[in-house]
Scaffold this active site. Structure first.
Site, PDB file in Angstrom:
ATOM      1  N   ASP A  13      17.741  -1.631  -5.941  1.00 10.78           N
ATOM      2  CA  ASP A  13      18.003  -1.664  -7.442  1.00 10.78           C
ATOM      3  C   ASP A  13      16.713  -2.067  -8.041  1.00 10.78           C
ATOM      4  O   ASP A  13      15.990  -2.953  -7.915  1.00 10.78           O
ATOM      5  CB  ASP A  13      19.146  -2.320  -7.695  1.00 10.78           C
ATOM      6  N   GLY A  40      17.472   3.883   0.495  1.00  9.50           N
ATOM      7  CA  GLY A  40      16.316   4.540   1.200  1.00  9.50           C
ATOM      8  C   GLY A  40      16.266   3.931   2.676  1.00  9.50           C
ATOM      9  O   GLY A  40      15.360   3.928   3.359  1.00  9.50           O
ATOM     10  N   ASP A  56      27.381   5.561  -3.367  1.00 11.10           N
ATOM     11  CA  ASP A  56      26.919   4.201  -2.961  1.00 11.10           C
ATOM     12  C   ASP A  56      27.346   3.786  -1.656  1.00 11.10           C
ATOM     13  O   ASP A  56      28.442   3.400  -1.716  1.00 11.10           O
ATOM     14  CB  ASP A  56      26.938   3.484  -4.393  1.00 11.10           C
TER      15      ASP A  56
HETATM   16  C1  GLA Z   1      24.427  -0.561  -6.278  1.00  7.71           C
HETATM   17  C2  GLA Z   1      23.595   0.436  -6.661  1.00  7.71           C
HETATM   18  C3  GLA Z   1      23.416   0.498  -8.384  1.00  7.71           C
HETATM   19  C4  GLA Z   1      24.597   0.610  -9.038  1.00  7.71           C
HETATM   20  C5  GLA Z   1      25.548  -0.647  -8.584  1.00  7.71           C
HETATM   21  C6  GLA Z   1      27.021  -0.480  -8.859  1.00  7.71           C
HETATM   22  O1  GLA Z   1      23.784  -1.923  -6.626  1.00  7.71           O
HETATM   23  O2  GLA Z   1      22.190   0.605  -6.326  1.00  7.71           O
HETATM   24  O3  GLA Z   1      22.446   1.461  -8.809  1.00  7.71           O
HETATM   25  O4  GLA Z   1      25.218   1.563  -8.695  1.00  7.71           O
HETATM   26  O5  GLA Z   1      25.429  -0.628  -7.253  1.00  7.71           O
HETATM   27  O6  GLA Z   1      27.781  -1.652  -8.585  1.00  7.71           O
END
Ligand code: GLA
Length: 496
Positions: A322, A301, A262
């Protein structure tokens, strides 16, 4: 006598001494229940009524842009590289800095107490040199979109060893494993501190990752984990920065089978254009372990990841921000994926984010739409609910083998919007062997007849099909494709 008390009594010295001076490094440490802590650093320089410097809120890094006031009462405005803005108010009281922040514009001010920290503590790391781009060889995994479970949507920071074992038990025994669900993925907040050799450790919630992986494997399932290329993850936990190869080795030694990586903390150091090189580093590191590990890119993305995700060894890449457990969020994401269809293929998938099915924010009809749309999109099916307690209706959605068969079709061609009118959309997905999955969606507030011509869908009229949700055979007559579809609902057929 200290400078502070000296300054208190001498008006002549006041201008020259640092008694009421904010200059220095200040820290607020907020402990998490898992033994880790979230630290906010204020690295300040005060010159008269001007305050400059940086603020690091664990995973976020801001430069102070404007200030008013002084140690007796001040306001700081700061901005991050990606244009997040924060405002802090505070004052110096004795040895403590009282600081108030508004986490969101509509939220109440929370007040924290900052203490002096040694210079340099918490300083944001420098960028690392980036490798030249090359193509990471395909790992041969995820020939169909990954299926499994992920902790984040439901559990956030409350995921722990017992919960993960519970999900593995549920998946192995409730029919999900037989239906193709395989990965049990731990998202953010498992991370602990590094040991003296720099090895990443899990925190108190996960006493023994290797034992946990062994347990999940004993159920015939696979274990996934999460990290960030930045110094910190999105929830502020330890990231891999500077330890990429070392962490990949650790995960492989634990028996990890899947990594979600991430962007988060990396946004403070690298531009979107540099993402590819940053992700490639981990793609290489995973490959070097020799263990088959699915590589899931999570950078929302940006920078057209679908064009280079496979080149860094990625098996799937998030295409959006998200998801939330709401009709608007799910449909805004799902129905926007049309243009990306050409980039999905066996081994490499667009990822419109994890499922919210069963989390309570949508109706059963809406969750059927969620499952149907994700199946049209050849999206990963990562359940995001509590698998230990599912109603029969939710189980029937996640375990709908006819919908799963559409999602998992081995040709791996993503569906596309073939027709739309107002709130109505018809999506078509080509299936192996010449079949098609046809989904009639009604995004409107009332039940409605959705009707078009098969020729509008660039299809010749089929005579038979199978209703994926009614589990019945259907016959078709004439040039029209039509069905009455409930509000926010779907009718999906597989026609051959
Ligand atoms: C981001 C990701 C989520 C999740 C959180 C965890 O927001 O997009 O899917 O993994 O981090 O902190």
């Amino acid at each position: 006598m200290s400078m502070r008390s000296l300054c208190g009594i001498s008006i002549l010295l006041a201008g020259a001494c640092s008694a009421a001076d904010l200059t220095g490094n200040w820290v607020v440490a907020q402990p998490n229940a898992d033994g880790t802590s979230r630290n906010t650093y204020f690295n300040l320089k005060q010159e008269g009524d001007r305050i400059t410097g940086h603020i690091r809120v664990t995973q976020f890094y801001y430069t102070i842009q404007g200030s008013t006031g002084n140690a007796e009462g001040f306001t700081l405005q700061a901005i991050s590289k990606d244009n997040r803005k924060v405002t802090y108010q505070g004052k110096l009281t004795g040895e403590e800095l009282q600081i108030g922040a508004r986490p969101r514009p509509d939220a109440a001010v929370t007040t924290m107490l900052a203490h002096r920290a040694p210079a340099g503590e918490g300083a944001y790391p420098e960028r690392l040199p980036l490798p030249a781009l090359h193509k990471v060889p395909d790992n041969g995994l995820a020939k169909t979109p990954p299926m499994g479970w992920n902790s984040w949507n439901k559990f956030r920071g409350r995921v722990d060893d017992a919960g993960v074992r519970g999900m593995a038990d549920a998946m192995a025994s409730n029919g999900m494993k037989d239906a193709g669900y395989l990965y049990i993925n731990i998202d953010d907040t498992w991370e602990g501190a590094r040991d003296a050799q720099g090895n990443i450790q899990s925190n108190k919630k996960f006493p023994d990752m290797k034992a946990l992986a062994d347990y999940v494997h004993s159920k015939g399932l696979k274990l996934g984990i999460y990290s960030s290329p930045g110094p910190n993850t999105c929830a502020g936990y330890e990231g891999t920065m500077g330890h990429e190869a070392q962490d990949a080795k650790t995960w492989a030694a634990w028996g990890i089978d899947y990594l979600k990586y991430d962007w988060c903390g990396a946004r403070n150091l690298y531009t979107n254009e540099e993402m590819q090189a940053v992700y490639q580093k981990m793609g290489d590191a995973l490959r070097a372990t020799g263990r088959p590990i699915v590589f899931s890119l999570c950078q929302y993305g940006n920078n057209d990841v679908w064009k280079w995700g496979a080149d860094v060894g990625g098996n799937l890449w998030r295409t959006t921000g998200d998801i939330r457990d709401q009709w608007a969020s799910m449909t805004n994401i799902g129905f926007k994926q049309n243009e990306l269809a050409e980039y999905a293929r066996p081994g490499h998938w667009n990822d419109p984010d994890m499922l919210e099915i069963g989390n309570g924010g949508m109706t059963v009809t809406e969750y059927q739409t969620h499952m149907s749309l994700w199946s049209q999109l050849a999206a990963p099916l990562l359940a995001g609910n509590d698998l230990r307690e599912m109603t029969p209706a939710i189980k029937a959605i996640l375990l709908n083998r006819e919908a799963i068969a559409v999602d998992q079709d081995k040709e791996g061609k993503q569906g596309h919007r073939a027709w739309s009118a107002g709130d109505q959309e018809i999506w078509v997905r080509d299936l192996a062997g010449g079949g098609k999955a046809v989904a009639l969606f009604n995004r409107g507030g009332d039940a409605a007849k959705v009707a078009a011509k098969w020729s509008d869908l660039r299809m010749s009229a089929p005579s038979r099909g199978r209703d994926v949700w009614a589990h019945t055979d259907v016959t078709f007559q004439g040039p029209e494709v039509s069905a009455t579809v409930p509000s926010h609902g779907v009718v999906m057929w597989v026609v051959r």
